[in-house]
Design a protein around this motif. Structure first.
Motif: not given
Length: 172
Positions: A56-59, A61-62, A68
């Motif tokens: 759920f963190t922005e990081r 998505t990177t 992943r």
């Protein structure tokens, strides 16, 4: 007076310095096992909880490709380790009062050993992910491998060495 024969007393009690029946021994071993599980399970659950929040963190998505996939593996290992370490609770709920405690203790003990091994893999993989995301590439692999070796030394080699030096007979 009970006459001792070999490692067992004539009444089938182990001669390990304790005067306990097989049922009392199973009760003691069960209580010890649950204490061990409490320590490992708490760490596994806390780590698993933190891992669940990462998505759920922005990081997050990177993260792509290997990182992943590593995250998925780490979360999966965390779930499996937590479930395995919680298994003795289910064993006790389903088997309590059925007069199988010595077998239950042995089986649950194997599950706890497996759970601790899974937890070690989980910690190693989580460390690898964290260090890779922090920017270390090959260093992440080396540090994670060193931590896994350290776990093996502390959790396997040292106890095995103690058994070799001071006797390895297990009283069941």
């Amino acid at each position: 007076m009970v006459q001792r024969i070999g490692t067992m007393a004539q009444d089938d009690r182990p001669t390990d310095g304790r005067d306990e029946s097989p049922e009392e021994r199973a009760d003691r071993l069960w209580a010890e096992l649950l204490q061990e599980v409490r320590v490992a399970q708490t760490g596994a659950q806390i780590m698993f909880g933190f891992l669940l929040t990462v998505v759920f963190t922005e990081r997050f998505t990177t993260l792509h490709g290997f990182d992943r996939a590593l995250y998925v593996a780490v979360v999966t290992l965390g779930a499996v380790a937590t479930g395995t370490l919680m298994a003795p609770v289910s064993y006790h709920r389903m088997l309590a009062g059925r007069h199988v405690k010595p077998r239950m203790v042995a089986s649950a003990g194997r599950l706890v050993t497996l759970g601790v091994a899974l937890l070690a893999l989980n910690v190693g993989a989580a460390l690898l992910l964290l260090l890779k995301v922090a920017g270390l590439t090959w260093g992440a692999w080396a540090i994670s491998a060193a931590v896994m070796v350290w776990f093996a030394v502390c959790w396997v080699v040292m106890p095995a060495s103690l058994l070799r030096r001071h006797g390895s007979k297990r009283q069941e």
